[in-house]
Each structure stands twice: as C-alpha cells, then as structure tokens.
Design a protein around this motif. Structure first.
Motif, mmCIF file in Angstrom:
data_model
loop_
_atom_site.group_PDB
_atom_site.id
_atom_site.type_symbol
_atom_site.label_atom_id
_atom_site.label_comp_id
_atom_site.label_asym_id
_atom_site.label_seq_id
_atom_site.Cartn_x
_atom_site.Cartn_y
_atom_site.Cartn_z
ATOM 1 N N PHE A 1 -64.130 -23.287 152.774
ATOM 2 C CA PHE A 1 -64.428 -22.942 154.171
ATOM 3 C C PHE A 1 -64.978 -21.527 154.119
ATOM 4 O O PHE A 1 -64.232 -20.555 154.217
ATOM 5 C CB PHE A 1 -63.170 -22.985 155.050
ATOM 6 N N SER A 2 -66.281 -21.412 153.887
ATOM 7 C CA SER A 2 -66.865 -20.074 153.717
ATOM 8 C C SER A 2 -68.053 -19.943 154.656
ATOM 9 O O SER A 2 -67.916 -20.147 155.863
ATOM 10 C CB SER A 2 -67.223 -19.850 152.252
ATOM 11 N N LEU A 3 -69.194 -19.623 154.098
ATOM 12 C CA LEU A 3 -70.403 -19.444 154.893
ATOM 13 C C LEU A 3 -71.531 -20.179 154.175
ATOM 14 O O LEU A 3 -71.466 -20.355 152.954
ATOM 15 C CB LEU A 3 -70.751 -17.957 154.994
ATOM 16 N N MET B 1 -59.770 -19.923 158.099
ATOM 17 C CA MET B 1 -59.415 -21.253 157.588
ATOM 18 C C MET B 1 -58.764 -21.153 156.212
ATOM 19 O O MET B 1 -57.763 -21.812 155.932
ATOM 20 C CB MET B 1 -60.669 -22.140 157.512
ATOM 21 N N GLY B 2 -59.334 -20.318 155.360
ATOM 22 C CA GLY B 2 -58.780 -20.151 154.010
ATOM 23 C C GLY B 2 -57.325 -19.706 154.072
ATOM 24 O O GLY B 2 -56.464 -20.241 153.355
ATOM 25 N N ALA C 1 -67.758 -31.781 159.526
ATOM 26 C CA ALA C 1 -67.901 -30.721 160.534
ATOM 27 C C ALA C 1 -66.584 -30.497 161.255
ATOM 28 O O ALA C 1 -66.399 -29.462 161.896
ATOM 29 C CB ALA C 1 -68.981 -31.102 161.539
ATOM 30 N N ASN C 2 -65.693 -31.465 161.179
ATOM 31 C CA ASN C 2 -64.431 -31.349 161.911
ATOM 32 C C ASN C 2 -63.347 -32.095 161.142
ATOM 33 O O ASN C 2 -63.448 -33.301 160.940
ATOM 34 C CB ASN C 2 -64.607 -31.957 163.316
ATOM 35 N N GLY D 1 -65.793 -27.660 154.556
ATOM 36 C CA GLY D 1 -65.918 -27.698 156.017
ATOM 37 C C GLY D 1 -66.863 -26.627 156.510
ATOM 38 O O GLY D 1 -66.911 -26.360 157.711
ATOM 39 N N THR D 2 -67.593 -26.009 155.586
ATOM 40 C CA THR D 2 -68.518 -24.932 155.978
ATOM 41 C C THR D 2 -69.637 -25.508 156.837
ATOM 42 O O THR D 2 -70.306 -26.456 156.423
ATOM 43 C CB THR D 2 -69.098 -24.256 154.714
ATOM 44 N N THR D 3 -69.814 -24.931 158.017
ATOM 45 C CA THR D 3 -70.830 -25.477 158.930
ATOM 46 C C THR D 3 -72.121 -24.664 158.832
ATOM 47 O O THR D 3 -72.134 -23.555 158.302
ATOM 48 C CB THR D 3 -70.327 -25.480 160.384
ATOM 49 N N VAL E 1 -60.916 -17.628 145.846
ATOM 50 C CA VAL E 1 -62.167 -16.874 145.772
ATOM 51 C C VAL E 1 -62.378 -16.239 147.134
ATOM 52 O O VAL E 1 -62.443 -16.931 148.154
ATOM 53 C CB VAL E 1 -63.353 -17.789 145.413
ATOM 54 N N SER F 1 -63.007 -10.459 150.596
ATOM 55 C CA SER F 1 -62.152 -9.313 150.933
ATOM 56 C C SER F 1 -60.777 -9.511 150.296
ATOM 57 O O SER F 1 -60.438 -10.632 149.907
ATOM 58 C CB SER F 1 -61.998 -9.174 152.446
ATOM 59 N N ARG G 1 -55.764 -23.967 165.477
ATOM 60 C CA ARG G 1 -56.748 -24.172 164.407
ATOM 61 C C ARG G 1 -56.129 -24.771 163.147
ATOM 62 O O ARG G 1 -56.859 -25.230 162.265
ATOM 63 C CB ARG G 1 -57.430 -22.850 164.060
ATOM 64 N N PRO H 1 -66.445 -13.410 144.709
ATOM 65 C CA PRO H 1 -67.434 -14.495 144.635
ATOM 66 C C PRO H 1 -68.344 -14.421 143.410
ATOM 67 O O PRO H 1 -68.672 -15.447 142.821
ATOM 68 C CB PRO H 1 -68.238 -14.316 145.926
ATOM 69 N N SER I 1 -60.225 -15.593 152.121
ATOM 70 C CA SER I 1 -59.796 -14.517 153.015
ATOM 71 C C SER I 1 -60.128 -14.822 154.475
ATOM 72 O O SER I 1 -59.732 -14.079 155.372
ATOM 73 C CB SER I 1 -60.432 -13.185 152.600
ATOM 74 N N HIS J 1 -62.072 -21.614 148.203
ATOM 75 C CA HIS J 1 -63.272 -20.779 148.304
ATOM 76 C C HIS J 1 -63.416 -20.333 149.753
ATOM 77 O O HIS J 1 -63.438 -21.170 150.660
ATOM 78 C CB HIS J 1 -64.484 -21.631 147.881
#
Ligand code: NAD
Length: 241
Positions: free
Chosen positions: A69-71, A18-19, A117-118, A92-94, A38, A41, A209, A54, A15, A12
């Motif tokens: 790793f999204s928003l 991280m993904g 977070a990490n 890992g979404t912060t 998912v 873009s 990264r 999404p 694009s 998820h």
C-alpha cells in the motif's frame, strides 16, 4: 500449494496509514511471519523484522508474499522484486497507470497476484449483490450515491465505479452516479434500484480504515496458497457468490 509454515511477509509502504494498520493487525497472527518493512520514513518494527529504505528493496530477506500500500511511483519496484523472486503480491495502491496494470498482468503469469481498489469484505459482498440485483431488474433506474470526507478529491469514488462496473455486468449498462463531500465521513455507498412504486437500496458504511487492512491480510493468507495467476478479491474471498 504451500506447507503449513507461516507465510514470510514483506510490507511495502510500511510507514503509511495502511501499512501501519497492517503491521498492528498482524500482531499475534500466527499465519504470518513478518520479515521486512519497506518504508520511506522511520517506522517502529517488531523484534527481528528488518526495516529497509525503498532503494534497498533488492537486499530484502527472502519472503513469500508482499503486501503493498504505497504510491504509484513505488509500485514498479515492488512488482519487479516479487516477479524476480517468484513471491506473491497483494497490492491496494491506487492510481496505477495503464502500463503498470499491463506489467502486473504479465508478472501474474509467473506469480500469484491480486490488486484491488477496495479491500473491504462488505463492499465485495455488496458488489456481488448489486450485480445479481441488476440482472434481475435490468429495466429499473439504477443510481449509485457515495459520500466521503471533504478532503477526498476524486469523484465518483473508485469504489462507486467498481460497484457501477458490477451493475453494468448485471444489466449491460452503467448506472448514474452522485457524490457528496461532507465532514469526516469515512465512506458510504448506496446502490439504488427504483421503479414505479418500489425501490431497493443496498447500503455500505465504512466507519474505520482498518477494514481495508483486515481484508488485505485475509486475501494475503489465501493468495499465498494459490498457483501463479491474477486473482480478484471477491472471487478469492467469496468463491461462488
Ligand atoms: P499514505 O500516504 O499514508 O502511505 C503511503 C506510503 O507509501 C507512505 O508511507 C510513503 O512513505 C510510502 N512510499 C512512498 N514511496 C515509497 C517507495 N518508493 N517505497 C516504499 N514506500 C513508499 O497512504 P495510505 O492511506 O496508506 O494509502 C496507500 C495507498 O493505498 C494509496 O494508493 C491509497 O489510495 C491506497 N488505499 C487503498 C485501499 C484499498 O482498499 N485498496 C484502502 C486505502 C488506501
């Protein structure tokens, strides 16, 4: 406990930076069978992997575990689908809101869940060492100095705060923080313990990264074997450290 068949994986936020790292690093990893990406873009998907927008997440094929790793605004949807399908979640979404953390706690009664977070393995080891050092020399000064690229807005970094929490666990109070923003530094953290005449420094330098993507993949491989519950990255990767 799962059998030995590959873990059916959904990514998820596929694009994003991280993904994309995760998709690249998964190539040839026989522990996983990537079933869906998912992405908001367009993304290139390996053969046989479904790409979903999404708003079509509900139509995703069956999966055992999602890596997210999204928003923050996308997190509720992936948590909901994982919970509904009883699939595990590594996120890992912060920047999650307190209500989202509470929703994760609730879902973890039914699914294996891990948020961190990490996802650097080195930072996880460093946090454990910092906690033990702080417990051994509770009266020494303790400072955490972090340096990142000029575009990073938050200070101290989330990682510095996580290391600070480890120090606090060890000696009962938080350390002091200092932040530097310069050039293209990926991430450097120093935990320093000092007293008259001597000083200990624990230093971690991230140069790439991919470390976070690699850590998330390793955590996913272990989480998929666990019963429902909320797991901590360091405990999962380094039990007993
Ligand atoms: P990015 O901006 O490159 O990627 C975010 C991706 O999420 C984008 O591709 C975006 O299209 C996608 N997205 C947005 N809304 C979506 C939705 N509704 N459904 C699905 N996808 C959606 O950012 P990034 O650098 O890949 O980081 C992603 C997240 O991971 C951020 O929260 C970042 O802070 C965090 N992060 C965590 C770690 C860690 O170790 N925990 C490491 C690096 C980044």
């Amino acid at each position: 406990m799962r059998d030995d068949s590959p873990i059916r994986l959904l990514i998820h936020g596929a694009s994003g930076r991280m993904g994309q790292s995760i998709v690249r690093l998964l190539h040839g990893d026989g522990r996983f069978a990537l079933v869906a990406l998912v992405a908001r873009s367009p993304v290139q998907a390996p053969d046989g992997v479904e790409v979903l927008a999404p708003d079509r997440l509900d139509a995703a094929p069956e999966f055992d575990l999602a890596i997210d790793f999204s928003l923050p605004e996308a997190f509720d949807a992936i948590l909901h689908v994982c919970h509904e399908r009883r699939s595990a979640l590594v996120s890992g979404t912060t920047g999650l809101a307190p209500a989202q953390c509470a929703a994760l706690d609730a879902a973890a009664l039914d699914i294996p869940a891990l948020w961190a977070a990490n996802f650097s393995l080195g930072v996880a080891v460093m946090a454990a060492l910092a906690r033990r050092a702080a417990a051994a020399v509770p009266g020494w000064d303790c400072d955490i100095v972090e340096a990142h690229h000029v575009h990073k807005k938050d200070a101290p970094s989330g990682t510095a705060l996580a290391l600070g929490a480890a120090v606090e666990q060890g000696r009962g109070r938080e350390p002091a923080y200092a932040s530097l923003r310069a050039g293209d530094i990926v991430g450097e953290h120093t935990v320093q313990f000092a007293t008259a005449g001597e000083r200990i420094e624990l230093v971690h330098r991230a140069t790439n990264r991919d470390i976070f993507a690699r850590g998330a993949i390793e955590a996913a491989a272990r989480l998929a074997q666990q019963p429902p519950g909320q797991y901590r990255f360091a405990d999962l990767m380094f039990p007993g450290l």
